[in-house]
Design a protein around this motif. Structure first.
Motif, mmCIF file in Angstrom:
data_model
loop_
_atom_site.group_PDB
_atom_site.id
_atom_site.type_symbol
_atom_site.label_atom_id
_atom_site.label_comp_id
_atom_site.label_asym_id
_atom_site.label_seq_id
_atom_site.Cartn_x
_atom_site.Cartn_y
_atom_site.Cartn_z
ATOM 1 N N UNK A 245 8.044 -79.513 47.994
ATOM 2 C CA UNK A 245 7.489 -78.209 47.647
ATOM 3 C C UNK A 245 5.989 -78.279 47.425
ATOM 4 N N UNK A 246 5.277 -77.349 48.058
ATOM 5 C CA UNK A 246 3.845 -77.174 47.834
ATOM 6 C C UNK A 246 3.606 -75.996 46.910
ATOM 7 N N UNK A 247 4.338 -74.912 47.131
ATOM 8 C CA UNK A 247 4.186 -73.738 46.275
ATOM 9 C C UNK A 247 5.199 -72.672 46.640
ATOM 10 N N UNK A 248 5.290 -71.655 45.776
ATOM 11 C CA UNK A 248 6.184 -70.517 45.974
ATOM 12 C C UNK A 248 5.385 -69.240 45.739
ATOM 13 N N UNK A 249 5.641 -68.220 46.536
ATOM 14 C CA UNK A 249 4.917 -66.964 46.399
ATOM 15 C C UNK A 249 5.787 -65.805 46.855
ATOM 16 N N UNK A 250 5.532 -64.631 46.316
ATOM 17 C CA UNK A 250 6.218 -63.419 46.772
ATOM 18 C C UNK A 250 5.443 -62.701 47.875
ATOM 19 N N UNK A 251 4.306 -63.237 48.260
ATOM 20 C CA UNK A 251 3.427 -62.581 49.225
ATOM 21 C C UNK A 251 3.592 -63.183 50.618
ATOM 22 N N UNK A 252 3.259 -62.372 51.627
ATOM 23 C CA UNK A 252 3.182 -62.866 52.983
ATOM 24 C C UNK A 252 4.516 -63.235 53.602
ATOM 25 N N UNK A 253 4.476 -64.214 54.500
ATOM 26 C CA UNK A 253 5.652 -64.664 55.221
ATOM 27 C C UNK A 253 5.722 -66.185 55.190
ATOM 28 N N UNK A 254 6.925 -66.715 55.423
ATOM 29 C CA UNK A 254 7.106 -68.158 55.528
ATOM 30 C C UNK A 254 8.381 -68.431 56.301
ATOM 31 N N UNK A 255 8.554 -69.663 56.684
ATOM 32 C CA UNK A 255 9.747 -70.042 57.450
ATOM 33 C C UNK A 255 10.995 -70.030 56.585
ATOM 34 N N UNK A 256 10.805 -70.333 55.283
ATOM 35 C CA UNK A 256 11.943 -70.410 54.364
ATOM 36 C C UNK A 256 11.739 -69.493 53.163
ATOM 37 N N UNK A 257 12.865 -69.043 52.608
ATOM 38 C CA UNK A 257 12.887 -68.232 51.402
ATOM 39 C C UNK A 257 13.707 -68.963 50.344
ATOM 40 N N UNK A 258 13.267 -68.876 49.100
ATOM 41 C CA UNK A 258 13.950 -69.581 48.021
ATOM 42 C C UNK A 258 15.357 -69.026 47.780
ATOM 43 N N UNK A 259 16.292 -69.916 47.484
ATOM 44 C CA UNK A 259 17.643 -69.548 47.073
ATOM 45 C C UNK A 259 17.801 -69.829 45.584
ATOM 46 N N UNK A 260 18.797 -69.179 44.966
ATOM 47 C CA UNK A 260 18.974 -69.286 43.512
ATOM 48 C C UNK A 260 19.846 -70.436 43.086
ATOM 49 N N UNK A 261 19.458 -71.646 43.480
ATOM 50 C CA UNK A 261 20.250 -72.836 43.198
ATOM 51 C C UNK A 261 19.309 -74.008 42.955
ATOM 52 N N UNK A 262 19.363 -74.610 41.747
ATOM 53 C CA UNK A 262 18.474 -75.708 41.379
ATOM 54 C C UNK A 262 19.274 -76.815 40.704
ATOM 55 N N UNK A 263 18.696 -78.028 40.667
ATOM 56 C CA UNK A 263 19.330 -79.138 39.944
ATOM 57 C C UNK A 263 18.265 -79.925 39.178
ATOM 58 N N UNK A 264 18.615 -80.289 37.939
ATOM 59 C CA UNK A 264 17.689 -80.974 37.045
ATOM 60 C C UNK A 264 18.397 -82.121 36.337
ATOM 61 N N UNK A 265 17.613 -83.074 35.844
ATOM 62 C CA UNK A 265 18.155 -84.011 34.870
ATOM 63 C C UNK A 265 17.802 -83.522 33.467
ATOM 64 N N UNK A 266 18.335 -84.193 32.477
ATOM 65 C CA UNK A 266 18.191 -83.688 31.110
ATOM 66 C C UNK A 266 16.733 -83.701 30.654
ATOM 67 N N UNK A 267 15.996 -84.782 30.961
ATOM 68 C CA UNK A 267 14.620 -84.862 30.497
ATOM 69 C C UNK A 267 13.757 -83.794 31.137
ATOM 70 N N UNK A 268 14.014 -83.488 32.401
ATOM 71 C CA UNK A 268 13.256 -82.424 33.061
ATOM 72 C C UNK A 268 13.446 -81.090 32.336
ATOM 73 N N UNK A 269 14.673 -80.818 31.931
ATOM 74 C CA UNK A 269 14.933 -79.562 31.222
ATOM 75 C C UNK A 269 14.300 -79.557 29.836
ATOM 76 N N UNK A 270 14.392 -80.671 29.134
ATOM 77 C CA UNK A 270 13.793 -80.728 27.799
ATOM 78 C C UNK A 270 12.283 -80.536 27.874
ATOM 79 N N UNK A 271 11.653 -81.135 28.879
ATOM 80 C CA UNK A 271 10.203 -80.968 29.048
ATOM 81 C C UNK A 271 9.865 -79.528 29.453
#
Length: 232
Positions: free
Chosen positions: A146-172
């Motif tokens: 990932x470089x960045x996410x934006x609601x503007x313009x166009x891109x080849x891909x669109x974000x989906x509502x599915x993510x995965x984290x480890x515990x430390x990532x969430x705590x931070x």
């Protein structure tokens, strides 16, 4: 690895109040999301500030926990949950993705096992309806990084509502000192807080679902169900 699915959900959406209880082909959206998640056979929790959602989640046979009403993102609800419950992998399934594919949930869990120290996000190929649509989040990436996410313009891909984290990532993530500021700076895109934190975010390609952002999206979901394009 010990893995859990978390569905953050709330009644107070500004664009679509009471959205989790919106009826889609005779079934409320919350139950549709839960039922898709249950097909993975992973433990499922619904995280919410609303007792009504707790009650309806339990009707569907999953656990639910009340979280603070002050959280600014769904991932903040997972961060609160991570303080209380220790798992290796936490999968965030957005509560407005009634067509989420169980196979994609398992795929993102597998990818997290492979790249445990990367936040894992998901994306699908954009179509003509995404161009210029401020409700869809466009993905800027390089070979899946990932470089960045934006609601503007166009891109080849669109974000989906599915993510995965480890515990430390969430705590931070939950301890970040400027939560609202990060959301404002980044077009109300919660995953961008990890970019501000300097965390590596790896994106995987999943099936295109239909996120229910506004009431008009219900019709689109029902058309997919009617045509049998997504049975599971």
């Amino acid at each position: 690895m010990k893995t859990v699915i978390c569905i953050p959900s709330r009644l107070g959406s500004s664009r679509f109040p009471l959205k989790p209880f919106a009826v889609i082909d005779g079934e409320i959206m919350l139950h549709r999301v839960i039922n898709q998640c249950k097909q993975t056979l992973l433990p499922v929790y619904v995280l919410t500030p609303d007792q009504e959602i707790v009650d309806r989640a339990q009707e569907a046979g999953v656990r639910a926990e009340l979280t603070s009403s002050l959280h600014v993102t769904g991932t903040d609800r997972l961060a609160e949950f991570a303080k209380r419950h220790e798992f290796d992998i936490y999968i965030n399934v957005q509560g407005d993705e009634p067509l989420i594919n169980p196979t994609d949930i398992l795929a993102i869990a597998q990818k997290k096992q492979m790249f445990y120290n990367d936040v894992i996000g998901s994306m699908h190929r954009a179509d003509r309806r995404d161009a210029g649509n401020g409700n869809t989040v466009k993905v800027l990436e390089n070979a899946g990084q990932l470089i960045g996410l934006t609601r503007k313009g166009e891109s080849r891909y669109t974000q989906s509502g599915l993510y995965a984290f480890n515990r430390q990532e969430l705590l931070d993530y939950g301890a970040y000192p400027d939560k609202s500021g990060a959301l404002d700076r980044n077009e109300n895109i919660e995953l961008m807080r990890f970019c501000e934190m300097g965390r590596s975010v790896r994106m995987i390609v999943v099936d295109k679902g239909i996120a229910v952002d506004i009431p008009e999206d219900i019709k689109s979901v029902e058309e997919v169900l009617k045509n049998g394009e997504r049975s599971e």
